[in-house]
Every structure is written in C-alpha cells, then in structure tokens.
Scaffold this motif. Structure first.
Motif, PDB file in Angstrom:
ATOM      1  N   ALA A   1       0.845  -1.200   0.000  1.00 59.79           N
ATOM      2  CA  ALA A   1       0.000   0.000   0.000  1.00 59.79           C
ATOM      3  C   ALA A   1       0.875   1.242   0.000  1.00 59.79           C
ATOM      4  CB  ALA A   1      -0.943  -0.008   1.198  1.00 59.79           C
ATOM      5  N   THR A   2       2.007   1.163  -0.711  1.00 55.98           N
ATOM      6  CA  THR A   2       2.893   2.314  -0.840  1.00 55.98           C
ATOM      7  C   THR A   2       2.292   3.309  -1.832  1.00 55.98           C
ATOM      8  OG1 THR A   2       4.156   1.154  -2.563  1.00 55.98           O
ATOM      9  CG2 THR A   2       4.947   0.956  -0.304  1.00 55.98           C
ATOM     10  N   HIS A   3       2.959   4.440  -1.984  1.00 53.97           N
ATOM     11  CA  HIS A   3       2.452   5.483  -2.887  1.00 53.97           C
ATOM     12  C   HIS A   3       2.440   4.970  -4.324  1.00 53.97           C
ATOM     13  CE1 HIS A   3       2.213   9.344  -5.001  1.00 53.97           C
ATOM     14  NE2 HIS A   3       1.714   9.824  -3.868  1.00 53.97           N
ATOM     15  N   PRO A   4       1.449   5.374  -5.141  1.00 52.02           N
ATOM     16  CA  PRO A   4       1.389   4.902  -6.527  1.00 52.02           C
ATOM     17  C   PRO A   4       2.649   5.190  -7.342  1.00 52.02           C
ATOM     18  CG  PRO A   4      -0.669   5.974  -5.930  1.00 52.02           C
ATOM     19  CD  PRO A   4       0.268   6.207  -4.787  1.00 52.02           C
ATOM     20  N   TYR A   5       3.440   6.191  -6.924  1.00 54.26           N
ATOM     21  CA  TYR A   5       4.645   6.532  -7.670  1.00 54.26           C
ATOM     22  C   TYR A   5       5.910   5.920  -7.044  1.00 54.26           C
ATOM     23  CZ  TYR A   5       1.914   9.768 -10.470  1.00 54.26           C
ATOM     24  OH  TYR A   5       0.984  10.297 -11.331  1.00 54.26           O
ATOM     25  N   ALA A   6       5.754   5.110  -6.002  1.00 58.61           N
ATOM     26  CA  ALA A   6       6.904   4.461  -5.369  1.00 58.61           C
ATOM     27  C   ALA A   6       7.233   3.177  -6.128  1.00 58.61           C
ATOM     28  CB  ALA A   6       6.609   4.173  -3.898  1.00 58.61           C
ATOM     29  N   THR A   7       7.633   3.349  -7.389  1.00 58.09           N
ATOM     30  CA  THR A   7       7.787   2.191  -8.271  1.00 58.09           C
ATOM     31  C   THR A   7       8.959   1.292  -7.879  1.00 58.09           C
ATOM     32  OG1 THR A   7       9.045   3.615  -9.777  1.00 58.09           O
ATOM     33  CG2 THR A   7       6.710   3.315 -10.238  1.00 58.09           C
ATOM     34  N   GLU A   8      10.006   1.878  -7.304  1.00 55.88           N
ATOM     35  CA  GLU A   8      11.169   1.059  -6.954  1.00 55.88           C
ATOM     36  C   GLU A   8      10.832   0.057  -5.854  1.00 55.88           C
ATOM     37  OE1 GLU A   8      15.843   1.464  -5.522  1.00 55.88           O
ATOM     38  OE2 GLU A   8      14.652   3.264  -5.917  1.00 55.88           O
ATOM     39  N   ILE A   9      10.218   0.525  -4.769  1.00 52.17           N
ATOM     40  CA  ILE A   9       9.893  -0.390  -3.680  1.00 52.17           C
ATOM     41  C   ILE A   9       8.809  -1.373  -4.118  1.00 52.17           C
ATOM     42  CG2 ILE A   9       8.265   1.250  -2.650  1.00 52.17           C
ATOM     43  CD1 ILE A   9      10.356  -1.481  -0.860  1.00 52.17           C
ATOM     44  N   SER A  10       7.834  -0.923  -4.920  1.00 52.00           N
ATOM     45  CA  SER A  10       6.802  -1.842  -5.397  1.00 52.00           C
ATOM     46  C   SER A  10       7.410  -2.933  -6.269  1.00 52.00           C
ATOM     47  CB  SER A  10       5.723  -1.084  -6.177  1.00 52.00           C
ATOM     48  OG  SER A  10       4.887  -0.358  -5.306  1.00 52.00           O
ATOM     49  N   GLY A  11       8.389  -2.552  -7.099  1.00 55.25           N
ATOM     50  CA  GLY A  11       9.082  -3.551  -7.916  1.00 55.25           C
ATOM     51  C   GLY A  11       9.838  -4.546  -7.062  1.00 55.25           C
ATOM     52  N   ASN A  12      10.499  -4.054  -6.012  1.00 55.92           N
ATOM     53  CA  ASN A  12      11.235  -4.941  -5.109  1.00 55.92           C
ATOM     54  C   ASN A  12      10.293  -5.903  -4.375  1.00 55.92           C
ATOM     55  OD1 ASN A  12      13.625  -3.709  -5.820  1.00 55.92           O
ATOM     56  ND2 ASN A  12      13.701  -2.388  -4.017  1.00 55.92           N
ATOM     57  N   ILE A  13       9.142  -5.373  -3.940  1.00 58.49           N
ATOM     58  CA  ILE A  13       8.154  -6.210  -3.244  1.00 58.49           C
ATOM     59  C   ILE A  13       7.652  -7.304  -4.172  1.00 58.49           C
ATOM     60  CG2 ILE A  13       5.843  -6.227  -2.212  1.00 58.49           C
ATOM     61  CD1 ILE A  13       6.412  -3.284  -1.339  1.00 58.49           C
ATOM     62  N   SER A  14       7.293  -6.920  -5.391  1.00 60.54           N
ATOM     63  CA  SER A  14       6.784  -7.880  -6.370  1.00 60.54           C
ATOM     64  C   SER A  14       7.810  -8.961  -6.668  1.00 60.54           C
ATOM     65  CB  SER A  14       6.395  -7.143  -7.658  1.00 60.54           C
ATOM     66  OG  SER A  14       6.007  -8.044  -8.659  1.00 60.54           O
ATOM     67  N   GLN A  15       9.046  -8.550  -6.875  1.00 57.19           N
ATOM     68  CA  GLN A  15      10.110  -9.503  -7.199  1.00 57.19           C
ATOM     69  C   GLN A  15      10.367 -10.464  -6.044  1.00 57.19           C
ATOM     70  OE1 GLN A  15      13.644  -7.631  -8.747  1.00 57.19           O
ATOM     71  NE2 GLN A  15      14.916  -9.434  -8.414  1.00 57.19           N
ATOM     72  N   ALA A  16      10.395  -9.920  -4.830  1.00 59.20           N
ATOM     73  CA  ALA A  16      10.657 -10.763  -3.655  1.00 59.20           C
ATOM     74  C   ALA A  16       9.528 -11.764  -3.432  1.00 59.20           C
ATOM     75  CB  ALA A  16      10.834  -9.883  -2.413  1.00 59.20           C
ATOM     76  N   CYS A  17       8.296 -11.310  -3.528  1.00 58.89           N
ATOM     77  CA  CYS A  17       7.158 -12.196  -3.300  1.00 58.89           C
ATOM     78  C   CYS A  17       7.086 -13.288  -4.362  1.00 58.89           C
ATOM     79  CB  CYS A  17       5.854 -11.398  -3.257  1.00 58.89           C
ATOM     80  SG  CYS A  17       5.693 -10.368  -1.777  1.00 58.89           S
ATOM     81  N   HIS A  18       7.388 -12.925  -5.592  1.00 63.99           N
ATOM     82  CA  HIS A  18       7.388 -13.920  -6.669  1.00 63.99           C
ATOM     83  C   HIS A  18       8.455 -14.982  -6.416  1.00 63.99           C
ATOM     84  CE1 HIS A  18       6.894 -15.564 -10.694  1.00 63.99           C
ATOM     85  NE2 HIS A  18       8.214 -15.497 -10.849  1.00 63.99           N
ATOM     86  N   ALA A  19       9.620 -14.550  -5.920  1.00 64.52           N
ATOM     87  CA  ALA A  19      10.742 -15.477  -5.720  1.00 64.52           C
ATOM     88  C   ALA A  19      10.431 -16.541  -4.674  1.00 64.52           C
ATOM     89  CB  ALA A  19      11.993 -14.694  -5.325  1.00 64.52           C
ATOM     90  N   VAL A  20       9.636 -16.183  -3.653  1.00 66.02           N
ATOM     91  CA  VAL A  20       9.349 -17.144  -2.564  1.00 66.02           C
ATOM     92  C   VAL A  20       7.887 -17.580  -2.554  1.00 66.02           C
ATOM     93  CG1 VAL A  20      11.236 -16.317  -1.118  1.00 66.02           C
ATOM     94  CG2 VAL A  20       8.984 -15.253  -0.907  1.00 66.02           C
ATOM     95  N   ALA A  21       7.166 -17.307  -3.655  1.00 65.06           N
ATOM     96  CA  ALA A  21       5.751 -17.685  -3.777  1.00 65.06           C
ATOM     97  C   ALA A  21       4.917 -17.138  -2.612  1.00 65.06           C
ATOM     98  CB  ALA A  21       5.603 -19.200  -3.868  1.00 65.06           C
ATOM     99  N   MET A  22       5.197 -15.884  -2.255  1.00 66.96           N
ATOM    100  CA  MET A  22       4.471 -15.224  -1.174  1.00 66.96           C
ATOM    101  C   MET A  22       3.237 -14.521  -1.746  1.00 66.96           C
ATOM    102  SD  MET A  22       4.169 -14.117   2.009  1.00 66.96           S
ATOM    103  CE  MET A  22       5.784 -14.607   2.636  1.00 66.96           C
ATOM    104  N   PRO A  23       2.042 -14.797  -1.212  1.00 61.13           N
ATOM    105  CA  PRO A  23       0.861 -14.048  -1.682  1.00 61.13           C
ATOM    106  C   PRO A  23       1.056 -12.551  -1.471  1.00 61.13           C
ATOM    107  CG  PRO A  23       0.214 -15.903  -0.297  1.00 61.13           C
ATOM    108  CD  PRO A  23       1.704 -15.780  -0.178  1.00 61.13           C
TER     109      PRO A  23
END
Length: 260
Positions: A84-106
């Motif tokens: 629920a970060t800011h819509p323009y916080a693309t770097e952290i959102s990208g990191n979250i997405s990548q990390a969750c995908h790597a460990v199959a985290m919902p």
C-alpha cells in the motif's frame, strides 16, 4: 480422554505503507479480522513525523532490495504481503513484487484509481517530472509545485517561473530554490484553503502527480474552479501482482486468503 486441537496461529500480514490508505487498510483489517491476524506496518522512513495507526507494530527503514525483503518475510514468518505504498513508489513496489514472486508469497497491491479529467479541467499530461519542468515556462510564470520531494532538481534554473514548492518535509536530495519559496504542509486540504493559497500567491499553473484519493484532490478542484492549467504527471505502469482498487477489495481478498 479427548485431546483439544492446538489453536491456529494467527496469519502474519506485512503491510508496506507510508500512505493514509495503508493506515486505513490496517485499521480495517484489525476491525474485521481481529484475532485471526497479526499485523505489521513497514515504512521507508522518508517522512520525519509519519501519521501512524494506533496499536499496530511499525518497522521503519529500508530492506536493501528484494533480497532483504525475502530475508525479512522468512525470518518473521510472514504469510501475506500488502503493498500500500504510494502509486509513484515504483522502486519499492518492484522490489516487493520480485521478492514475493521469488518465494511464492501471496501479495496484494493496493492501486487506488487516479483522478479522471473532466471537460472542465485544463490538464497538460506528461510522463515525467523532467518533462513537466521542461514545459512549465510555456504554461505560467508562478507555479505551485506539488509533485513531492523527489527529483525537484528538475526545476532548477527556471529563471522566468516563480515556484511555490509544497512538500511534507524538506527534500533529501540537493535542490537550489533560487526563485521561489518553500511551503511545508501535509494534507488533507480543503477547496477553500487551496483556493486562498493559489490566489494569495497569484499562482497561474500547478504541477502535480495523478496520485488519486481525496487527501490532495482539493487543489485539482480549486484549479478547475479558477480555470488554471495543471501539468499532470501520469502514473508509471503497475507491477504484475494481484491488484485491488479499493479497501473493500482488500478486505475480500484477505477474507479469501484466511479461508484457504
């Protein structure tokens, strides 16, 4: 002799926040699911005095990229991540997405809808802050810069446009405001106060991001009423994760997750 079943461990939910939406999502979840969940809120620490929800543990600071997020969710036994970060916080959102995908985290990303232009609005839509700064002198001589504290250096050297730069905190990156003044303020703002601000400083153009939500929409309504142009920095593309466009959708998604 009958044996009772061990109590189910509450699901541990990590919310990446820094927005009022994140606080309200956390409060909604606690109200709705109570003892079935355990919440933690994570903030980047960019704001000196953030507004925080009551009674929810808060972690402040970065993670060091996707690897740091992976390490943290494993060590803290996180079951679900909500971005629920800011819509323009693309770097952290990208990191979250990548990390969750790597460990199959919902992972659920709250992506609040942007503001929509009406026939009464005079928007000049651009793709970046650099583009907004480049065309600014063509649209006004006294500008309200309400695009946040990052990348303000793009507005340096605009000798013909006076700038009223409004941020919550002072920017961390160097920025020489040679022609203008600072205004430190935190929303929400009212239409009346925004209109008064624009009139008092004789603002004839606004630069902002299409953040959506109600907290800072008053400047758009004031500009509409006064017939001012708005240089609107459009949103970057969203990350490919499960998306929710409202808090109600978040609640339904979490309910479904808990029922699995």
């Amino acid at each position: 002799m009958s044996l009772s079943r061990p109590a189910k461990r509450p699901k541990h939910i990590l919310i990446f926040g820094g927005t009022g939406d994140a606080n309200r999502i956390a409060e909604d979840l606690m109200h709705e699911f109570g003892r079935d969940i355990r919440l933690q809120l994570s903030l980047a620490g960019r704001t000196s005095a953030p507004s925080l929800p009551d009674g929810i543990p808060v972690r402040i600071g970065g993670f060091g990229g996707p690897e740091g997020i992976i390490s943290y969710v494993k060590s803290e036994q996180i079951d679900l991540v909500i971005d629920a970060t800011h819509p323009y916080a693309t770097e952290i959102s990208g990191n979250i997405s990548q990390a969750c995908h790597a460990v199959a985290m919902p992972c659920i990303q709250y992506y609040r809808p942007g503001w929509e232009k009406t026939p009464k609005d005079n928007w000049v839509q651009v793709r970046s802050i650099a583009e907004a700064a480049r065309i600014l002198p063509n649209h006004g001589t006294r500008a309200l810069i309400a695009s946040g504290a990052k990348n303000l250096h793009a507005f340096e050297g605009l000798e013909k446009t006076w700038l009223l730069v409004r941020t919550v905190d002072a920017p961390r990156d160097p920025f020489d405001l040679a022609y203008g003044e600072w205004l430190f303020a935190r929303g929400p703002f009212s239409i009346e106060s925004e209109t008064e601000l624009l009139e008092r400083h004789q603002i004839d153009v606004i630069v902002c991001k299409n953040s959506g939500g109600n907290a800072t929409f008053a400047k758009i309504e004031a500009a509409r009423k006064m017939g001012l142009p708005v240089i609107m920095i459009e949103r970057p593309g969203a990350e490919p994760v499960t998306q929710a466009s409202s808090r109600e959708v978040i609640l339904k998604s979490v309910q479904k997750f808990l029922e699995q």
